[in-house]
Design a protein around this motif. Structure first.
Motif, short mmCIF file in Angstrom:
data_model
loop_
_atom_site.label_atom_id
_atom_site.label_comp_id
_atom_site.label_asym_id
_atom_site.label_seq_id
_atom_site.Cartn_x
_atom_site.Cartn_y
_atom_site.Cartn_z
N VAL A 1 -1.42 2.47 -12.91
CA VAL A 1 -0.66 2.88 -10.81
C VAL A 1 -0.30 1.03 -10.12
CG1 VAL A 1 -2.68 2.50 -9.39
CG2 VAL A 1 -3.81 3.55 -11.64
N GLU A 2 -0.17 1.98 -9.13
CA GLU A 2 0.80 0.77 -8.31
C GLU A 2 0.49 0.99 -7.19
OE1 GLU A 2 5.26 -0.58 -6.85
OE2 GLU A 2 5.49 1.17 -8.32
N LEU A 3 -0.28 0.32 -6.34
CA LEU A 3 -1.06 -0.45 -5.09
C LEU A 3 0.76 -1.24 -4.61
CD1 LEU A 3 -4.28 -1.35 -6.05
CD2 LEU A 3 -3.74 0.92 -5.80
N LYS A 4 -0.16 -0.62 -2.85
CA LYS A 4 1.21 -1.71 -2.11
C LYS A 4 -0.20 -2.21 -1.19
CE LYS A 4 4.56 -2.45 0.41
NZ LYS A 4 5.61 -3.31 -0.53
N ILE A 5 -0.24 -3.64 -1.28
CA ILE A 5 -0.82 -4.69 -1.08
C ILE A 5 -0.83 -5.61 0.32
CG2 ILE A 5 -3.57 -6.01 -1.01
CD1 ILE A 5 -2.91 -4.49 -4.37
N GLU A 6 -0.13 -4.67 1.28
CA GLU A 6 0.33 -5.57 2.44
C GLU A 6 -0.24 -6.86 3.47
OE1 GLU A 6 3.39 -4.66 3.73
OE2 GLU A 6 3.35 -2.83 3.92
N LYS A 7 -1.61 -7.13 2.91
CA LYS A 7 -2.63 -7.93 3.55
C LYS A 7 -2.61 -9.34 2.29
CE LYS A 7 -5.61 -5.93 7.52
NZ LYS A 7 -6.46 -6.33 7.76
N MET A 8 -2.01 -9.21 1.60
CA MET A 8 -1.33 -10.20 0.46
C MET A 8 -0.58 -10.75 1.21
SD MET A 8 -0.80 -9.77 -3.54
CE MET A 8 0.49 -8.36 -3.52
N MET A 9 -0.33 -12.17 1.47
CA MET A 9 0.01 -12.92 2.17
C MET A 9 0.28 -14.16 1.48
SD MET A 9 0.66 -11.80 5.10
CE MET A 9 0.29 -10.43 5.23
N CYS A 10 -0.55 -15.09 0.21
CA CYS A 10 -0.49 -16.36 -0.49
C CYS A 10 -0.81 -16.43 -1.80
CB CYS A 10 -1.31 -17.36 0.24
SG CYS A 10 -2.74 -16.93 -0.08
N GLY A 11 -0.82 -17.37 -2.96
CA GLY A 11 -0.43 -17.50 -4.10
C GLY A 11 -2.35 -17.26 -4.55
N ALA A 12 -3.77 -17.73 -3.16
CA ALA A 12 -4.74 -17.22 -3.19
C ALA A 12 -5.17 -16.14 -3.23
CB ALA A 12 -5.23 -18.09 -3.01
N CYS A 13 -3.99 -15.53 -2.82
CA CYS A 13 -4.89 -13.74 -2.05
C CYS A 13 -3.89 -12.92 -4.21
CB CYS A 13 -4.05 -13.16 -1.12
SG CYS A 13 -4.09 -14.28 -0.15
N THR A 14 -3.39 -13.65 -4.74
CA THR A 14 -2.97 -12.99 -5.44
C THR A 14 -3.86 -12.64 -6.59
OG1 THR A 14 -1.28 -14.79 -6.38
CG2 THR A 14 -0.55 -12.36 -5.45
N SER A 15 -3.99 -14.19 -6.88
CA SER A 15 -5.46 -14.89 -7.89
C SER A 15 -6.33 -13.74 -7.99
CB SER A 15 -5.45 -16.41 -7.66
OG SER A 15 -4.15 -16.99 -7.45
#
Length: 98
Positions: A26-40
């Motif tokens: 599965v591959e998702l696009k997540i536009e609101k991801m803006m920083c390292g904390a978001c990715t974590s």
């Protein structure tokens, strides 16, 4: 002896085919991801979701990739994962599911 080896080979190939049919990438696009904390946060949610494996989250292209196994003891539920991501503020768009 030949029959045993042939049977084992057949069972192994059958098991691989079943595993491939029940597991999807599965591959998702997540536009609101803006920083390292978001990715974590996103990676933690995906890793803790039942039936997921091989989780990777990339800030540069705003994507999350993982394997979703519907035959796991606790199967992957892509609808629930999507809803959970929305709940924490990261609405995803499914780019691919193979």
């Amino acid at each position: 002896m030949y029959k045993i080896i042939s049977s084992l080979a057949f069972l192994t190939l059958s098991s691989l085919a079943i595993a491939a049919a029940t597991e999807s990438a599965v591959e998702l696009k997540i536009e609101k991801m803006m920083c390292g904390a978001c990715t974590s946060r996103i990676k933690k949610l995906l890793e803790n979701s039942p039936g997921t494996s091989d989780v990777s989250v990339t800030l540069e292209d705003h994507t999350a990739r993982f394997k979703c196994n519907k035959a796991a003891p606790k199967p992957c539920d892509l609808d629930k994962i999507t809803k959970d991501l929305v709940k924490i503020g990261y609405p995803p768009k499914i780019l691919s599911k193979k």
